[in-house]
Every structure is written in C-alpha cells, then in structure tokens.
Write a protein that holds these residues in place. Structure first.
Motif, short mmCIF file in Angstrom:
data_model
loop_
_atom_site.label_atom_id
_atom_site.label_comp_id
_atom_site.label_asym_id
_atom_site.label_seq_id
_atom_site.Cartn_x
_atom_site.Cartn_y
_atom_site.Cartn_z
N ALA A 287 0.82 -1.22 0.00
CA ALA A 287 0.00 0.00 0.00
C ALA A 287 0.85 1.27 0.00
O ALA A 287 0.56 2.22 -0.74
CB ALA A 287 -0.93 0.00 1.21
N HIS A 288 1.88 1.29 0.83
CA HIS A 288 2.73 2.49 0.91
C HIS A 288 3.40 2.75 -0.43
O HIS A 288 3.48 3.90 -0.88
CB HIS A 288 3.77 2.30 2.01
N ASN B 22 0.68 4.20 -2.83
CA ASN B 22 0.18 5.54 -2.52
C ASN B 22 1.20 6.63 -2.87
O ASN B 22 0.82 7.73 -3.28
CB ASN B 22 -0.19 5.63 -1.04
N ASN B 23 2.48 6.36 -2.69
CA ASN B 23 3.50 7.37 -3.00
C ASN B 23 3.48 7.77 -4.48
O ASN B 23 3.41 8.97 -4.80
CB ASN B 23 4.89 6.87 -2.60
N LEU C 286 1.04 7.48 -6.54
CA LEU C 286 -0.25 8.12 -6.81
C LEU C 286 -0.23 9.59 -6.40
O LEU C 286 -0.77 10.45 -7.11
CB LEU C 286 -1.37 7.39 -6.06
N ALA C 287 0.39 9.86 -5.25
CA ALA C 287 0.48 11.25 -4.79
C ALA C 287 1.31 12.08 -5.78
O ALA C 287 0.96 13.24 -6.09
CB ALA C 287 1.10 11.29 -3.40
N ILE D 196 -7.09 7.68 -10.56
CA ILE D 196 -6.11 7.74 -9.47
C ILE D 196 -6.82 7.67 -8.12
O ILE D 196 -6.42 6.94 -7.21
CB ILE D 196 -5.24 9.01 -9.58
N TYR D 197 -7.90 8.46 -8.00
CA TYR D 197 -8.67 8.43 -6.76
C TYR D 197 -9.31 7.05 -6.54
O TYR D 197 -9.45 6.60 -5.40
CB TYR D 197 -9.75 9.52 -6.78
N ARG D 198 -9.68 6.41 -7.63
CA ARG D 198 -10.27 5.07 -7.51
C ARG D 198 -9.23 4.08 -6.95
O ARG D 198 -9.54 3.25 -6.10
CB ARG D 198 -10.76 4.59 -8.87
N GLN E 191 -6.70 4.86 -5.07
CA GLN E 191 -6.52 5.19 -3.66
C GLN E 191 -7.64 4.60 -2.81
O GLN E 191 -7.40 4.12 -1.69
CB GLN E 191 -6.47 6.70 -3.49
N VAL F 119 -7.04 0.86 -2.35
CA VAL F 119 -5.98 0.61 -1.38
C VAL F 119 -6.48 0.87 0.04
O VAL F 119 -6.18 0.11 0.98
CB VAL F 119 -4.76 1.50 -1.69
N SER F 120 -7.26 1.93 0.21
CA SER F 120 -7.80 2.25 1.54
C SER F 120 -8.70 1.13 2.05
O SER F 120 -8.67 0.76 3.22
CB SER F 120 -8.58 3.57 1.50
#
Length: 334
Positions: free
Chosen positions: A103-104, A107-108, A110-111, A142-144, A146, A149-150
C-alpha cells in the motif's frame, strides 16, 4: 383327546385333555400329553417374549444409529464450514500481509501523479481544454486506486482503522443504508420489502455496519439488474447472542462453485468496470473484527440470502483458529 390334538395343531395351545378317570395306559398318556402341552405353551410364551424383547432392542438400536447418523452429518457439515472459515481466515491474513507491504509503495506514486496533474493543468491553462475530459478521467482513476488501497488497508490493519464503538440500533442502520442506496434502487424495477423486528442493540461502529449493508444491498440490486424483482431486508434477535440482519433477493442466485468464492478478494462476477471484487471481502473483515460472521445461502434460480450475525458485545480474537471455532459455533447455532 383327538379334539385337543386338532386344536393344538390349529395353534390353540391352551386346550387340555383334563382329568381322566381311567388308570390304564390311556389315562397315563392323557396326563403326560397335558404336561407336554403345558411345557409347549410355556416355551411358546418365552419365544414370544424373546421376540418382543429382540424387536424392542432392534428398534432402540435403530434409533441410536439414526441419532448417531444425524450427529455425524451435523459434524461433517460443521467441519466443512470450519474448513471454509479457516481457509478464508488464512486468505485474509495473507492478503493483509501483502497489502500492508504494498500500500505504501502504491500511494506514494499516486500522490506524485496527482501533484503532477495539477502542475500540468496549471501550466497548460486554456490549452488543456481539448483534453480536459481525458485529464479528468486520469484523476478519477487515481482516486479510484486510492479508494481500493484504503479498503484493503481497512482489514489488513483493522485496529488502525477501527471506528468509534457505540450501542447501535440495527433497524435504524438498515433504514439509513436503504436511503444511501436509493439512487441505485430507484433506477431499477426492484420492490423493497423490510421487516425489522430486532429489539436488541449491538456494540460496534454504526458507519462500518452501514458500509456492510450498503455493499450487500448494491450487490443484490446488481443481481436483479434488468430483470426487476424483490429485495428483502429483515432483522431479528438472535437468541441471547445479538442480532441477525438478512439481505435477500429473488434473483438468479449463485451456483455452488461461485458461492465458495464470494468472499475472496478481487473475485467478482460483475462486468469489468462495475466492481472491484473486494466489497464482500471488506464487509467480511469489518464484521469479523467484532467477532461476528456473514453467511450466504443460494441456489441457481432461487435468489441469494446474505445474513450478518452480530454479537451484542464485540469479541475480538487475535488467534485465527479461535475465531474460526467461534464462527463455526455461531453458524451451527444460527
């Protein structure tokens, strides 16, 4: 004497010659014949008694074997359910380890992507208009990612994401979940039926339970999509343990092969783009967190029924085997 012989031959063993005045051989024969008939009748009664006793023992043994067979069938069913729960627990544990590590790293980037998309839009200004729609699609995807992953993190590290626990009226949560899913239900030809009879309250996070129910409702609507049908939501007290919430539809149902996979992460029967395949996995993880369970029953053409079993007071086990044993006991009691 001839009459007694005929009656005896006919099965009347209670007939006797009786007292004979003659003292000759014929009289002695009559006496011995009566004695013999007494012994025959006595032995006949003993045979009848033994037959009745044997029949009684056979019936008793048959009942014992029948009860043992029923117990064996229950044990086999429980072992199968336990094995399924254990496999699910192992899959969730493995997925949790994988998700926590990946996940980490996801997410990086994606940010970085989101940040650079903002820069691109700012630098291009009016020149970005021709591709504004495509840029928006990239941002949405991208938000999808995220969000996916959440959701995975939600049960890979449940304690880190646990919400506020309070006493909850499940009937109210059912009503709220229906309101949240109204836009999807209204677009279909589905009739919704509710029968909320639960009076017990349960201790958990209301928003998490709402998420579970919304997911089950949406899945049921998708199962009925294009065909209309009925959606049934009901609640009831579960003995002195807690409550049971059922979400049931009369859609096409789920076959035996699929029913064993519905809680697997990323498993979905929906068309591409209509589901990530982790909704039921997340729901299972949320309910499991509080020591509860989700069970499913279905057959092709007969719809599907998902039941959420919730304890009045949450019971959380770190030991997966202990969790499986309790879930199996809950399923048997339900």
């Amino acid at each position: 004497m001839s009459r007694v012989v005929r009656d005896t031959r006919g099965g009347h063993l209670d007939q006797r010659i009786g007292t004979v005045r003659s003292e000759d051989e014929l009289g002695e024969l009559a006496k011995e014949f009566d004695v013999m008939l007494d012994k025959i009748e006595q032995q006949h009664q003993q045979v009848l008694l033994a037959a009745e006793l044997l029949e009684s023992k056979v019936d008793e043994r048959t009942r014992e074997l029948s009860l043992r067979n029923e117990e064996l069938q229950k044990t086999i069913k429980l072992l199968r359910a336990t094995r399924q729960q254990l496999v699910m627990a192992e899959k969730l544990a493995a997925l949790g380890e994988l998700t926590a590590g990946v996940a980490h790293e996801i997410n990086n980037p994606l940010a970085v992507m989101l940040g650079n998309m903002d820069i691109v839009l700012e630098e291009l200004g009016q020149n970005a208009e021709p591709v504004a729609h495509e840029i928006q699609l990239v941002v949405e995807q991208i938000y999808r990612i995220q969000a996916i992953v959440s959701k995975l993190l939600l049960y890979s590290r449940p304690n880190d994401y646990a919400g506020f626990i309070e006493e909850v009226d499940v009937n109210r949560v059912v009503d709220e979940a229906l309101m949240l899913a109204t836009h999807i239900i209204d677009e279909s030809l589905i009739h919704v039926h509710t029968a909320c009879a639960a009076t017990e309250r349960v201790s958990l996070n209301a928003q998490e339970l709402q998420q579970v129910l919304v997911n089950l409702i949406i899945n049921a609507v998708h199962a009925l999509e294009g065909a209309g049908g009925n959606l049934y939501l009901s609640t009831r007290n579960w003995a002195d343990r807690g409550v049971m919430i059922e979400v049931r539809d009369d859609g096409p149902g789920i076959d035996a092969e699929q029913i064993g996979k519905v809680f697997n992460a990323f498993y979905s029967t929906k068309q591409p783009g209509k589901g990530t395949g982790i909704g039921l996995s997340v729901s299972y993880g949320l309910v499991k967190r509080y020591g509860g369970n989700i069970t499913v029953s279905s057959s092709p053409g007969a719809g599907a029924s998902f039941r959420v079993w919730l304890l009045t007071q949450p019971q959380v086990d770190d030991d997966e085997l202990a969790l499986v044993e309790r879930l199996s006991a809950m399923e048997e009691a339900g």
